[in-house]
Design a protein around this motif. Structure first.
Motif, mmCIF file in Angstrom:
data_model
loop_
_atom_site.group_PDB
_atom_site.id
_atom_site.type_symbol
_atom_site.label_atom_id
_atom_site.label_comp_id
_atom_site.label_asym_id
_atom_site.label_seq_id
_atom_site.Cartn_x
_atom_site.Cartn_y
_atom_site.Cartn_z
ATOM 1 N N ASN A 150 19.438 11.981 5.496
ATOM 2 C CA ASN A 150 18.644 11.939 6.730
ATOM 3 C C ASN A 150 17.231 12.490 6.582
ATOM 4 O O ASN A 150 16.545 12.695 7.574
ATOM 5 C CB ASN A 150 19.353 12.630 7.892
ATOM 6 N N SER A 151 16.793 12.732 5.357
ATOM 7 C CA SER A 151 15.393 13.069 5.141
ATOM 8 C C SER A 151 14.619 11.754 5.007
ATOM 9 O O SER A 151 15.193 10.675 5.055
ATOM 10 C CB SER A 151 15.220 13.942 3.896
ATOM 11 N N HIS A 152 13.322 11.851 4.854
ATOM 12 C CA HIS A 152 12.462 10.671 4.825
ATOM 13 C C HIS A 152 11.644 10.662 3.540
ATOM 14 O O HIS A 152 11.251 11.713 3.049
ATOM 15 C CB HIS A 152 11.516 10.685 6.025
ATOM 16 N N GLU A 153 11.375 9.473 3.027
ATOM 17 C CA GLU A 153 10.544 9.333 1.832
ATOM 18 C C GLU A 153 9.413 8.352 2.128
ATOM 19 O O GLU A 153 9.646 7.246 2.597
ATOM 20 C CB GLU A 153 11.364 8.821 0.661
ATOM 21 N N ILE A 154 8.203 8.801 1.860
ATOM 22 C CA ILE A 154 7.021 7.958 2.014
ATOM 23 C C ILE A 154 6.346 7.883 0.654
ATOM 24 O O ILE A 154 6.074 8.913 0.040
ATOM 25 C CB ILE A 154 6.035 8.549 3.041
ATOM 26 N N LEU A 187 0.827 -1.206 0.000
ATOM 27 C CA LEU A 187 0.000 0.000 0.000
ATOM 28 C C LEU A 187 0.861 1.254 0.000
ATOM 29 O O LEU A 187 0.482 2.280 -0.541
ATOM 30 C CB LEU A 187 -0.913 0.020 1.230
ATOM 31 N N GLY A 188 2.008 1.167 0.640
ATOM 32 C CA GLY A 188 2.915 2.292 0.744
ATOM 33 C C GLY A 188 4.273 1.799 1.209
ATOM 34 O O GLY A 188 4.460 0.615 1.478
ATOM 35 N N ASP A 189 5.208 2.736 1.333
ATOM 36 C CA ASP A 189 6.569 2.360 1.678
ATOM 37 C C ASP A 189 7.236 3.539 2.366
ATOM 38 O O ASP A 189 6.921 4.703 2.091
ATOM 39 C CB ASP A 189 7.317 1.998 0.398
ATOM 40 N N TYR A 190 8.167 3.237 3.263
ATOM 41 C CA TYR A 190 8.950 4.266 3.947
ATOM 42 C C TYR A 190 10.430 3.953 3.777
ATOM 43 O O TYR A 190 10.844 2.802 3.873
ATOM 44 C CB TYR A 190 8.634 4.298 5.447
ATOM 45 N N ARG A 191 11.218 5.000 3.532
ATOM 46 C CA ARG A 191 12.679 4.874 3.479
ATOM 47 C C ARG A 191 13.306 6.099 4.115
ATOM 48 O O ARG A 191 12.823 7.215 3.926
ATOM 49 C CB ARG A 191 13.186 4.798 2.038
ATOM 50 N N LYS A 192 14.380 5.884 4.856
ATOM 51 C CA LYS A 192 15.199 7.003 5.322
ATOM 52 C C LYS A 192 16.286 7.201 4.281
ATOM 53 O O LYS A 192 17.002 6.264 3.926
ATOM 54 C CB LYS A 192 15.802 6.719 6.684
#
Length: 69
Positions: free
Chosen positions: A48-52, A39-44
């Motif tokens: 050091n920023s974040h991607e969703i 459904l979605g994904d998260y990565r650092k």
């Protein structure tokens, strides 16, 4: 993508919560095509920023839950 442009994917009156939750962080939010595997994904990211990433075909309630910290 600006947080304001997410409004069309979210339930009413939830944008204010995202502004508060994400105000301390630099976050890239990408709305993607439908993916059957997730459904979605998260990565650092290395800086050091974040991607969703979140599928664009989700219901507003599920979209909100996928980006809810």
């Amino acid at each position: 993508m600006s947080i304001q442009s997410l409004e069309k994917y979210l339930p009413q009156n939830t944008l204010k919560y995202l502004r508060v939750w994400f105000s301390e962080y630099y976050i890239h939010i990408k709305v993607t095509r439908n993916r059957n595997s997730k459904l979605g994904d998260y990565r650092k990211l290395p800086d050091n920023s974040h991607e969703i990433t979140v599928n664009s075909t989700l219901t507003p309630q599920l979209f909100f839950l996928c980006i809810d910290p």
